[in-house]
Design an enzyme around this catalytic site. Structure first.
Site, mmCIF file in Angstrom:
data_model
loop_
_atom_site.group_PDB
_atom_site.id
_atom_site.type_symbol
_atom_site.label_atom_id
_atom_site.label_comp_id
_atom_site.label_asym_id
_atom_site.label_seq_id
_atom_site.Cartn_x
_atom_site.Cartn_y
_atom_site.Cartn_z
ATOM 1 C CG HIS A 38 -2.057 -1.178 1.376
ATOM 2 N ND1 HIS A 38 -2.654 -1.389 2.571
ATOM 3 C CD2 HIS A 38 -2.217 -1.851 0.322
ATOM 4 C CE1 HIS A 38 -3.352 -2.542 2.085
ATOM 5 N NE2 HIS A 38 -3.328 -2.824 0.853
ATOM 6 C CD GLU A 107 -7.285 -1.599 -1.122
ATOM 7 O OE1 GLU A 107 -7.869 -1.302 -0.240
ATOM 8 O OE2 GLU A 107 -6.498 -2.385 -0.908
#
Length: 321
Positions: A38, A107
């Site tokens: 991430h 995402e």
């Protein structure tokens, strides 16, 4: 028997601590270690987001047995697939064959940083399929030129090619991702214990391949403290994948989870130090057909105590599954 992976979240600790956690997972006897890839934490209270691939390289040198994997990498926005192939090949060599490349369509939280926009879901799936094909072709070590609908590769080649390419795992959430995983993946990754996803994956070419599930847990000798910490850092989880994948940053997760109460979190995943409760939380994953489960311990500062507890208590209890 269900194999147990140790899940490392880069949004919960700094890079040196993350490597230490992977070393601890190997010492405790976990079967695998996986790491999130991430660029942002979901909530500011999590407070970290180091570069997963640097952490993996350091972990490959600091460990000797435990397999390492991304959980998962998006090779379409932040990373061009040709670059993703180079990273994965290098990790496979550094780890002496212990690396697994987990991939997914990404995402908004993490991919928005390069300013490429957020295409519709069907476009993201097309991009993922094209990127998977590029990565597979790069692993051969041959020169590659590719001009597709979404990516261009010009006279590229991997000069350091592992003896065996790293197995790849694809995240699934619906029929189309199951079809992609069935065709290309060596294993499958899912965040919910849905047996119907695995049945569809099997029908589309995935029969006999490993399947990896994920479960959020919160170890603490004080269960109330565990619930409080889980609410502080993971209250966004009840929103579900379709919502969480679209939120652009911590402010969005903060707003989306503002009505989630501590009892809601306590009901969603196990907390405390009752190993039997953790086993019962993992059981639906085993019954759904997952062969590997990755418990995600909530709270960066509580990883080492959880490992000290997992070795004599949790792992033997989970072996009963």
């Amino acid at each position: 028997m269900v194999r147990i992976r140790y899940a490392v979240l880069i949004e919960q600790a700094g890079p040196r601590e993350l490597v230490s956690h992977m070393v601890g997972a190997e010492r405790a006897g976990f079967d695998f270690s996986v790491i999130s890839d991430h660029s942002f934490p979901r909530l500011e209270s999590q407070g970290h987001a180091p570069y997963a691939w640097s952490v993996l390289g350091a972990a490959a040198q600091a460990t000797s047995r435990i397999p390492l994997a991304t959980y998962v990498t998006c090779p379409t926005f932040r990373y061009h697939p040709a670059v993703g192939a180079q990273k994965a090949a290098t990790m496979q060599i550094l780890s002496q064959g212990r690396f697994r490349l987990g991939i997914g369509s990404g995402e908004n939280l993490n991919e928005h940083v390069v300013g490429a926009g957020r295409p519709a879901a069907h476009v993201r799936r097309q991009m993922l399929e094209e990127s998977v094909e590029i990565i597979r072709r790069m692993f051969t070590g041959a020169y590659l030129s590719h001009h597709g609908a979404h990516f261009d590769v010009e006279n590229a080649r991997l000069w350091d090619v592992p003896d065996k390419p790293p197995p790849s795992g694809t995240a699934i959430s619906g029929p189309r991702s199951c079809a992609l995983a069935g065709r290309y993946a060596d294993l499958v990754v899912a965040t919910e214990p849905k047996a119907e996803l695995l049945r569809r994956f099997d029908a589309l070419g995935g029969a006999g391949k490993p399947r990896v599930g994920q479960l959020h847990v919160c170890y603490d000798t004080d269960r109330d403290a565990a619930v409080e910490r889980a609410h502080d850092q993971f209250r966004w989880t009840p929103g579900g994948w379709k919502v969480n994948a679209e939120l652009p940053g911590p402010a969005g997760f903060e707003q989306a989870s503002q009505r989630t109460r501590p009892p809601d979190v306590a009901e969603a995943f196990p907390g405390g130090d009752d190993a039997d409760a953790f086993v019962e939380a993992v059981r639906p994953c085993a019954e759904a057909g997952f062969t590997v489960v990755a418990p995600v311990q909530i709270g960066g500062g509580h990883q080492e105590p959880s490992l000290d507890w997992a070795e004599p208590k949790l792992l033997p209890a989970l072996a009963t599954l």
